[in-house]
Scaffold this motif. Structure first.
Motif, PDB file in Angstrom:
ATOM      1  N   PRO A 249     -90.307 -16.217  -3.946  1.00 56.93           N
ATOM      2  CA  PRO A 249     -91.651 -15.712  -4.238  1.00 56.93           C
ATOM      3  C   PRO A 249     -92.636 -15.871  -3.088  1.00 56.93           C
ATOM      4  CG  PRO A 249     -91.244 -17.766  -5.410  1.00 56.93           C
ATOM      5  CD  PRO A 249     -89.935 -17.345  -4.819  1.00 56.93           C
ATOM      6  N   GLU A 250     -92.305 -16.727  -2.128  1.00 52.08           N
ATOM      7  CA  GLU A 250     -93.204 -16.955  -0.994  1.00 52.08           C
ATOM      8  C   GLU A 250     -92.763 -16.190   0.256  1.00 52.08           C
ATOM      9  OE1 GLU A 250     -93.436 -21.146  -0.432  1.00 52.08           O
ATOM     10  OE2 GLU A 250     -94.530 -21.498  -2.304  1.00 52.08           O
ATOM     11  N   ALA A 251     -91.772 -15.304   0.135  1.00 54.63           N
ATOM     12  CA  ALA A 251     -91.268 -14.575   1.299  1.00 54.63           C
ATOM     13  C   ALA A 251     -92.359 -13.701   1.911  1.00 54.63           C
ATOM     14  CB  ALA A 251     -90.072 -13.723   0.894  1.00 54.63           C
ATOM     15  N   ASP A 265     -95.587 -13.674  -4.596  1.00 55.49           N
ATOM     16  CA  ASP A 265     -96.884 -14.245  -4.258  1.00 55.49           C
ATOM     17  C   ASP A 265     -97.614 -13.375  -3.243  1.00 55.49           C
ATOM     18  OD1 ASP A 265     -96.218 -16.281  -5.938  1.00 55.49           O
ATOM     19  OD2 ASP A 265     -95.843 -17.769  -4.360  1.00 55.49           O
ATOM     20  N   TRP A 266     -96.870 -12.865  -2.262  1.00 54.31           N
ATOM     21  CA  TRP A 266     -97.504 -12.002  -1.257  1.00 54.31           C
ATOM     22  C   TRP A 266     -97.996 -10.715  -1.909  1.00 54.31           C
ATOM     23  CZ3 TRP A 266     -96.996  -7.090   0.627  1.00 54.31           C
ATOM     24  CH2 TRP A 266     -97.763  -6.787   1.752  1.00 54.31           C
ATOM     25  N   PHE A 267     -97.189 -10.122  -2.789  1.00 53.60           N
ATOM     26  CA  PHE A 267     -97.614  -8.875  -3.438  1.00 53.60           C
ATOM     27  C   PHE A 267     -98.865  -9.085  -4.289  1.00 53.60           C
ATOM     28  CE2 PHE A 267     -93.313  -6.917  -2.741  1.00 53.60           C
ATOM     29  CZ  PHE A 267     -93.767  -5.742  -2.158  1.00 53.60           C
ATOM     30  N   VAL A 268     -98.973 -10.216  -4.964  1.00 51.17           N
ATOM     31  CA  VAL A 268    -100.176 -10.489  -5.752  1.00 51.17           C
ATOM     32  C   VAL A 268    -101.404 -10.497  -4.847  1.00 51.17           C
ATOM     33  CG1 VAL A 268    -101.374 -12.232  -7.126  1.00 51.17           C
ATOM     34  CG2 VAL A 268     -98.974 -11.709  -7.591  1.00 51.17           C
ATOM     35  N   GLU A 296     -89.297  -6.032 -15.659  1.00 52.32           N
ATOM     36  CA  GLU A 296     -89.801  -7.288 -16.211  1.00 52.32           C
ATOM     37  C   GLU A 296     -90.268  -8.217 -15.102  1.00 52.32           C
ATOM     38  OE1 GLU A 296     -86.435  -8.471 -18.476  1.00 52.32           O
ATOM     39  OE2 GLU A 296     -86.903  -7.138 -20.164  1.00 52.32           O
ATOM     40  N   ARG A 297     -89.491  -8.307 -14.020  1.00 55.51           N
ATOM     41  CA  ARG A 297     -89.897  -9.151 -12.884  1.00 55.51           C
ATOM     42  C   ARG A 297     -91.204  -8.655 -12.280  1.00 55.51           C
ATOM     43  NH1 ARG A 297     -85.891  -8.736  -8.510  1.00 55.51           N
ATOM     44  NH2 ARG A 297     -87.043 -10.430  -7.537  1.00 55.51           N
ATOM     45  N   LEU A 298     -91.299  -7.332 -12.096  1.00 56.29           N
ATOM     46  CA  LEU A 298     -92.505  -6.761 -11.497  1.00 56.29           C
ATOM     47  C   LEU A 298     -93.725  -7.038 -12.374  1.00 56.29           C
ATOM     48  CD1 LEU A 298     -93.592  -4.916  -9.185  1.00 56.29           C
ATOM     49  CD2 LEU A 298     -93.189  -2.989 -10.713  1.00 56.29           C
ATOM     50  N   ALA A 299     -93.569  -6.833 -13.687  1.00 53.56           N
ATOM     51  CA  ALA A 299     -94.698  -7.042 -14.596  1.00 53.56           C
ATOM     52  C   ALA A 299     -95.106  -8.512 -14.652  1.00 53.56           C
ATOM     53  CB  ALA A 299     -94.341  -6.528 -15.985  1.00 53.56           C
ATOM     54  N   GLU A 300     -94.135  -9.400 -14.819  1.00 51.70           N
ATOM     55  CA  GLU A 300     -94.437 -10.812 -15.038  1.00 51.70           C
ATOM     56  C   GLU A 300     -94.871 -11.528 -13.760  1.00 51.70           C
ATOM     57  OE1 GLU A 300     -90.821 -12.172 -16.745  1.00 51.70           O
ATOM     58  OE2 GLU A 300     -91.082 -11.013 -18.607  1.00 51.70           O
TER      59      GLU A 300
END
Length: 306
Positions: A249-251, A265-268, A296-300
């Motif tokens: 998630p931190e990539a 995290d970067w996309f957020v 589901e991954r994208l949404a959550e």
């Protein structure tokens, strides 16, 4: 824009200040395959249940292997009509109907019909196309596509807004003794020109109800948004962003065609910056080989956190 241009789909995408998210068909198939329609509809319903705001269908009349992309294979009107019957509230968009290859009366009737049958959920992306052999296949002069695009927009709006209109152009003539039924839920179906559509930006700002554009680096995007606001005021801006979610998630981001591969995290943070910059809607991609798990991954991990 007048309130009459607005419908339920437009309100879903652009009715408040939040950044909204859409996904595009095909949701499961590859670039050159004909998708399984039952699987596509199950995924469409799942996207709606996860809070995705729009389903977008492309208009690719003919498969050109050299281009390497069949666009989802199905006709956009038939596909979105089927999707309307399998969903309840999600906006239905075209990204985008190639107006120079279609008769404007047909497009006006198809769009108004889909808009009415879906409860006003249609947002109509329109374009001039980019696959050279298609123009010859349809007997259309490629060099005239910009003019045909403008004629189509004017003709469709005349058919939607008025009764028994009088107009003529390269497409034919209306003498005031024929009318279009049904009319759309608003005074016209909202139109989003895609790319520059062979038009000046001032024309797009005056005649479009918003602008759908391709992915741009942030430093370039700022200049485009400034120019759009100058000619279009507060009309919405939508863009494509390919989203490949890394396991970490931190990539940090790696550029890919029309977007990035990066951690959640970067996309957020990235989508937060787009929202702050004035982007109103993003057409994202379903990540991974398992499309339901990818949704589901994208949404959550991303959409729910923006």
């Amino acid at each position: 824009m007048t309130d009459g241009h607005r419908n339920a789909g437009f309100e879903r995408l652009f009715g408040d200040d939040r950044l909204t998210f859409g996904v595009g068909f095909p949701l499961a198939a590859g670039r050159t395959e004909t998708p399984d329609p039952e699987r596509e509809m199950a995924l469409a319903a799942r996207a709606e249940s996860l809070g995705v705001d729009a389903l977008w269908a492309r208009d690719v009349p003919l498969y050109w292997p050299r281009f390497g992309d069949a666009g989802g294979a199905f006709d956009p009107w038939t596909l979105l009509g089927h999707a309307a019957a399998h969903t309840d509230r999600i906006a239905l968009g075209t990204a985008s109907v190639v107006l120079p290859l279609r008769h404007p009366i047909h497009v006006a009737k198809q769009a108004a019909s889909l808009d009415r049958l879906s409860g006003g959920r249609l947002v109509l992306g329109v374009a001039t196309g980019d696959r050279d052999p298609e123009y010859a296949a349809f007997g259309v002069d490629r060099e005239a596509r910009g003019e045909r695009f403008r004629e189509a927009v004017a003709t469709m709006r005349a058919l939607w807004r008025g009764e028994f209109p009088e107009r003529d152009g390269a497409w034919g003539r209306l003498d005031g003794d024929l009318d279009l039924l049904p009319k759309p839920t608003g005074d016209a179906v909202p139109l989003l020109p895609t790319g520059h559509a062979r038009q000046e930006l001032e024309w797009l700002g005056e005649h479009g109800d918003g602008w759908l554009f391709y992915h741009l680096p942030e430093e370039t995007l700022d200049a485009y948004l400034d120019d759009w606001r100058r000619v279009a005021g507060e009309k919405p801006y939508a863009m494509v962003v390919r989203t490949e979610l890394a396991d970490d998630p931190e990539a940090e981001p790696e550029p890919v065609h029309q977007g990035y591969r990066a951690g959640a995290d970067w996309f957020v943070d990235y989508f937060g910056r787009l929202d702050d910059a004035g982007v109103d809607h993003v057409l994202v991609s379903v990540p991974g080989d398992d499309p339901e798990a990818g949704l589901e991954r994208l949404a959550e991990r991303v959409i729910d956190r923006v």
